[in-house]
Scaffold this motif. Structure first.
Motif, PDB file in Angstrom:
ATOM      1  N   LEU A   4     -29.568 112.451  47.766  1.00  0.00           N
ATOM      2  CA  LEU A   4     -30.633 112.535  48.763  1.00  0.00           C
ATOM      3  C   LEU A   4     -31.883 113.053  48.055  1.00  0.00           C
ATOM      4  N   ARG A   5     -32.964 112.288  48.124  1.00  0.00           N
ATOM      5  CA  ARG A   5     -34.206 112.675  47.453  1.00  0.00           C
ATOM      6  C   ARG A   5     -35.130 113.372  48.456  1.00  0.00           C
ATOM      7  N   ILE A   6     -35.301 114.674  48.252  1.00  0.00           N
ATOM      8  CA  ILE A   6     -36.133 115.491  49.146  1.00  0.00           C
ATOM      9  C   ILE A   6     -37.331 116.008  48.357  1.00  0.00           C
ATOM     10  N   GLY A   7     -38.518 115.729  48.843  1.00  0.00           N
ATOM     11  CA  GLY A   7     -39.735 116.181  48.192  1.00  0.00           C
ATOM     12  C   GLY A   7     -40.424 117.281  48.967  1.00  0.00           C
ATOM     13  N   PRO A 160     -31.776 119.145  56.103  1.00  0.00           N
ATOM     14  CA  PRO A 160     -31.616 117.705  55.881  1.00  0.00           C
ATOM     15  C   PRO A 160     -30.408 117.351  55.019  1.00  0.00           C
ATOM     16  N   ALA A 161     -30.092 118.183  54.018  1.00  0.00           N
ATOM     17  CA  ALA A 161     -28.928 117.894  53.179  1.00  0.00           C
ATOM     18  C   ALA A 161     -27.645 117.974  53.993  1.00  0.00           C
ATOM     19  N   ALA A 162     -27.524 119.001  54.836  1.00  0.00           N
ATOM     20  CA  ALA A 162     -26.327 119.139  55.666  1.00  0.00           C
ATOM     21  C   ALA A 162     -26.179 117.956  56.610  1.00  0.00           C
ATOM     22  N   ALA A 163     -27.292 117.499  57.175  1.00  0.00           N
ATOM     23  CA  ALA A 163     -27.233 116.351  58.070  1.00  0.00           C
ATOM     24  C   ALA A 163     -26.832 115.086  57.318  1.00  0.00           C
ATOM     25  N   ALA A 215     -36.209 117.150  44.760  1.00  0.00           N
ATOM     26  CA  ALA A 215     -34.832 117.430  44.358  1.00  0.00           C
ATOM     27  C   ALA A 215     -33.950 116.247  44.729  1.00  0.00           C
ATOM     28  N   GLU A 216     -33.146 115.822  43.779  1.00  0.00           N
ATOM     29  CA  GLU A 216     -32.102 114.835  44.043  1.00  0.00           C
ATOM     30  C   GLU A 216     -30.820 115.619  44.316  1.00  0.00           C
ATOM     31  N   ILE A 217     -30.443 115.700  45.574  1.00  0.00           N
ATOM     32  CA  ILE A 217     -29.300 116.527  45.969  1.00  0.00           C
ATOM     33  C   ILE A 217     -28.061 115.652  46.109  1.00  0.00           C
ATOM     34  N   HIS A 218     -26.970 116.132  45.529  1.00  0.00           N
ATOM     35  CA  HIS A 218     -25.720 115.383  45.538  1.00  0.00           C
ATOM     36  C   HIS A 218     -24.765 115.947  46.585  1.00  0.00           C
ATOM     37  N   HIS A 219     -23.712 115.169  46.860  1.00  0.00           N
ATOM     38  CA  HIS A 219     -22.768 115.533  47.915  1.00  0.00           C
ATOM     39  C   HIS A 219     -22.096 116.878  47.658  1.00  0.00           C
ATOM     40  N   ASP A 220     -21.922 117.250  46.397  1.00  0.00           N
ATOM     41  CA  ASP A 220     -21.256 118.516  46.086  1.00  0.00           C
ATOM     42  C   ASP A 220     -22.207 119.705  46.108  1.00  0.00           C
ATOM     43  N   GLY A 221     -23.484 119.482  46.440  1.00  0.00           N
ATOM     44  CA  GLY A 221     -24.465 120.561  46.500  1.00  0.00           C
ATOM     45  C   GLY A 221     -25.260 120.749  45.225  1.00  0.00           C
ATOM     46  N   SER A 222     -24.855 120.097  44.139  1.00  0.00           N
ATOM     47  CA  SER A 222     -25.653 120.177  42.920  1.00  0.00           C
ATOM     48  C   SER A 222     -26.934 119.375  43.110  1.00  0.00           C
ATOM     49  N   ALA A 223     -27.902 119.608  42.240  1.00  0.00           N
ATOM     50  CA  ALA A 223     -29.189 118.943  42.398  1.00  0.00           C
ATOM     51  C   ALA A 223     -29.852 118.764  41.052  1.00  0.00           C
ATOM     52  N   VAL A 224     -30.776 117.846  41.000  1.00  0.00           N
ATOM     53  CA  VAL A 224     -31.675 117.691  39.859  1.00  0.00           C
ATOM     54  C   VAL A 224     -33.089 117.904  40.369  1.00  0.00           C
ATOM     55  N   ILE A 225     -33.805 118.839  39.761  1.00  0.00           N
ATOM     56  CA  ILE A 225     -35.198 119.084  40.104  1.00  0.00           C
ATOM     57  C   ILE A 225     -36.060 118.202  39.219  1.00  0.00           C
ATOM     58  N   THR A 226     -36.968 117.455  39.829  1.00  0.00           N
ATOM     59  CA  THR A 226     -37.814 116.543  39.078  1.00  0.00           C
ATOM     60  C   THR A 226     -39.127 116.356  39.826  1.00  0.00           C
ATOM     61  N   LYS A 227     -39.857 115.302  39.475  1.00  0.00           N
ATOM     62  CA  LYS A 227     -41.108 114.966  40.140  1.00  0.00           C
ATOM     63  C   LYS A 227     -41.319 113.468  40.000  1.00  0.00           C
ATOM     64  N   HIS A 228     -42.282 112.932  40.727  1.00  0.00           N
ATOM     65  CA  HIS A 228     -42.561 111.507  40.599  1.00  0.00           C
ATOM     66  C   HIS A 228     -43.081 111.182  39.199  1.00  0.00           C
ATOM     67  N   ASP A 229     -42.660 110.049  38.663  1.00  0.00           N
ATOM     68  CA  ASP A 229     -43.150 109.599  37.369  1.00  0.00           C
ATOM     69  C   ASP A 229     -44.666 109.436  37.404  1.00  0.00           C
ATOM     70  N   ARG A 274     -36.489 116.704  34.113  1.00  0.00           N
ATOM     71  CA  ARG A 274     -35.270 116.684  34.924  1.00  0.00           C
ATOM     72  C   ARG A 274     -34.411 117.883  34.551  1.00  0.00           C
ATOM     73  N   VAL A 275     -34.200 118.778  35.525  1.00  0.00           N
ATOM     74  CA  VAL A 275     -33.368 119.962  35.315  1.00  0.00           C
ATOM     75  C   VAL A 275     -32.236 119.947  36.325  1.00  0.00           C
ATOM     76  N   ARG A 276     -31.020 119.932  35.819  1.00  0.00           N
ATOM     77  CA  ARG A 276     -29.842 119.957  36.709  1.00  0.00           C
ATOM     78  C   ARG A 276     -29.550 121.387  37.124  1.00  0.00           C
ATOM     79  N   VAL A 277     -29.280 121.569  38.409  1.00  0.00           N
ATOM     80  CA  VAL A 277     -28.916 122.864  38.985  1.00  0.00           C
ATOM     81  C   VAL A 277     -27.517 122.721  39.559  1.00  0.00           C
ATOM     82  N   ASP A 278     -26.550 123.400  38.971  1.00  0.00           N
ATOM     83  CA  ASP A 278     -25.193 123.300  39.503  1.00  0.00           C
ATOM     84  C   ASP A 278     -24.453 124.609  39.304  1.00  0.00           C
ATOM     85  N   GLY A 279     -23.192 124.606  39.700  1.00  0.00           N
ATOM     86  CA  GLY A 279     -22.373 125.808  39.590  1.00  0.00           C
ATOM     87  C   GLY A 279     -22.614 126.834  40.675  1.00  0.00           C
ATOM     88  N   VAL A 280     -23.466 126.529  41.637  1.00  0.00           N
ATOM     89  CA  VAL A 280     -23.853 127.533  42.638  1.00  0.00           C
ATOM     90  C   VAL A 280     -22.681 127.805  43.577  1.00  0.00           C
TER      91      VAL A 280
END
Length: 569
Positions: A4-7, A160-163, A215-229, A274-280
């Protein structure tokens, strides 16, 4: 399942107006959020509402939607913002009216229940911080635009991620991951190189106009923080670390839906920007909700005397004695007077401005005339009878009202969290459910201090600014300040963890010497977070300090000199 891409398009009320359009047209998005509320903003909106009961929301958001609502609808992007402030129902109605006028068929919902004014009758505003469950309920019901009142900043992302992923209220690890991503996004360009300690290491052209983060949020709650090219700024482990430390306290980052464990966060540079955020990891939320209260505290005024050339200290002493004598003689001495002498002068200066120091007088009192007319008279009457070169940056005007912020905690079972769906149905959500209070909460406690790494072996040192090695970011939480400081290598962490004790922190920042300072260790981030209690008095709206939001305290700390091992430099 695709992420899910949330800006984010707003970090505060007054942020870059064009950001909403830039985010909608700059690349793919599923949800666009905007954070418009802060402690000071609630006071501003409260004063707006006093003038006109139909106000109380961030009107900038409406003007942004006027040019962007059609684009969001065409691209299928949901818009979620806390711009409703004190009047989310009023804003929702205004958005519907705007959509009708533009001919854009969007479904609008809002979240309410945060207003606690009846419980705190002496407050100008009193609002509980709600979580993301109401936002999720609105999106589940098909809303295209959701506006809220006082929710946590991170709820704009976690809701929005929970939904989208169908997370239940007890999926704490997933919710915590989204909360951490939301905390990174909430201040906009602070995650993409804005206000960044190591900005000088990057090309100036990249920093002129940082792009807003997503943030590109994945089903497991991990995410990648980025920005538009193609947008300015940059995203790296440092920018994300800095924002993770911003306005936080201990390792447990509590919210209405989940307590996120910041000491479990792992950051990995996955690629350029692109920075991955996981393990939370997450835990049950506390049984209480935080509430923010603002009230009018009285009136304030200030005057800045310019002291040029020689004998600066003597000039300051003379005018200070003259002003205080005049106020005493007129029996109009304000309840609070504070003098600050800033030695901005330089010897043998080539310009008058660089030869001048500034003596600042701040006064506060419950009476407007005492800080207005009385101070003006005392200052202006000295024009021809004080120190040589007497002048002020501007004559003091009328006293201006100032505000006071206070945090309170209320039993969550008594706070009605309500999603008002696009069809008008009012649906209570789980945060006020008594069963959850009884079975699904955890009293907030500090985590035990983690083990420290082995100290760095002794060796030659060099006395240089701490900022040669460490980054920092600081901010406000009511009357307290937090100063997060981090380093970028394991060896630097071995040194910092042992060197920067609470005592050394107080030594480096003497303004904190007599205040309670608490240190929190975050080894995963190679970071320390210091909370300084009471540094900001009664909060930013009271303007009790030169830097009322503690924005520069971290940079002050970085500018102090320490004996740093040469091997780290």
């Amino acid at each position: 399942m695709d992420p899910l891409r949330i800006g984010n398009a707003s970090g505060f009320y007054g942020d870059r107006f064009s950001a909403m359009r830039e985010m909608l047209t700059g690349g793919e998005l599923d949800v666009l959020t905007g954070d418009y509320l802060a402690e000071l903003t609630m006071l501003i909106l409260g004063r707006d509402r006093m003038k006109d009961p139909s106000r109380g929301y961030a009107r900038t958001f409406l003007r942004q939607l006027e040019e962007c609502l059609g684009t969001a609808h065409e691209r299928g992007v949901k818009v979620v913002a806390n711009a409703g402030g004190l009047n989310p129902a009023g804003l929702a109605g205004a958005v519907r009216e705007l959509a009708g006028r533009l001919g854009v068929p969007v479904r609008v919902a809002h979240v309410e229940g945060d207003d606690l004014g009846e419980r705190f009758p002496g407050a100008l505003t009193a609002h509980a911080y709600l979580g993301g469950a109401g936002i999720a309920a609105c999106l589940d019901a098909g809303a295209d635009v959701v506006v809220t009142g006082r929710v946590t900043d991170a709820a704009l992302v976690s809701g929005p991620a929970a939904a989208h992923f169908g997370w239940g209220p007890a999926e704490y690890d997933r919710l915590a991951g989204a909360v951490v991503a939301g905390h990174v996004l909430e201040c906009g360009t602070q995650a993409t190189g804005g206000n960044y300690a190591f900005f000088a290491e990057h090309e100036p052209a990249r920093l002129r106009r940082p792009g807003f983060p997503l943030a590109e949020i994945h089903h497991d709650g991990s995410a990648v923080i980025t920005k538009h090219d193609g947008t300015g700024g940059f995203v790296d482990v440092g920018t994300v670390t800095a924002q993770l430390l911003y306005e936080t306290q201990g390792a447990r980052y509590a919210g209405p839906d989940v307590t996120a464990r910041l000491d479990t966060v792992t950051l990995t540079q996955e690629g350029p920007d692109r920075v991955r955020v996981d393990g939370v990891r997450g835990e049950a939320p506390p049984p209480t909700l935080k509430a923010g209260l603002t009230r009018l505290g009285g009136f304030r005024n200030e005057v800045v005397f310019v002291l040029t050339g020689l004998d600066v200290e003597a000039k300051a002493a003379l005018v200070r004695a003259q002003i205080e004598d005049a106020l005493d003689a007129a029996k109009s001495r304000p309840a609070e007077l504070r003098w600050e002498l800033a030695r901005t002068d330089r010897p043998d200066a080539a310009t008058e401005e660089s030869a001048s120091a500034l003596l600042r007088l701040i006064v506060r009192d419950p009476d407007a005339d005492t800080v207005g007319r009385a101070l003006s008279g005392a200052a202006v009457e000295l024009a021809l009878g004080s120190y040589p070169g007497f002048h002020v940056t501007a004559p003091p005007g009328k006293g201006a009202p100032y505000g006071v912020f206070e945090a309170a905690y209320v039993d969550r079972s008594g706070v009605p969290h309500v999603a008002v769906l696009p069809d008008g149905e009012r649906r209570p959500v789980h945060s006020g459910d008594e069963t959850r209070v009884r079975e699904g909460t955890r009293v907030l406690e500090d985590v035990p201090p983690p083990p420290l790494p082995a100290p760095l072996p002794s060796g030659p040192t060099r006395r240089v600014p701490l900022g040669r090695l460490a980054g920092a970011r600081s901010g406000d939480k009511g009357g307290d300040a937090n100063v997060g400081i981090w380093v970028r290598t394991d060896d630097a962490w071995r040194w910092l963890a042992h060197e920067l004790t609470v005592d050394r922190f107080r030594e480096l920042l003497p303004e904190c010497a007599d205040l309670t300072v608490v240190r929190h260790d975050l080894p995963n981030l190679r970071a320390l977070n210091f909370v300084v209690e009471g540094l900001l008095g009664e909060g930013v709206a009271a303007q009790a300090r030169f830097d009322p939001q503690a924005k520069g305290v971290g940079e002050w700390l970085r500018a102090r000199h320490l004996d740093i091992p040469e091997v780290l430099l």
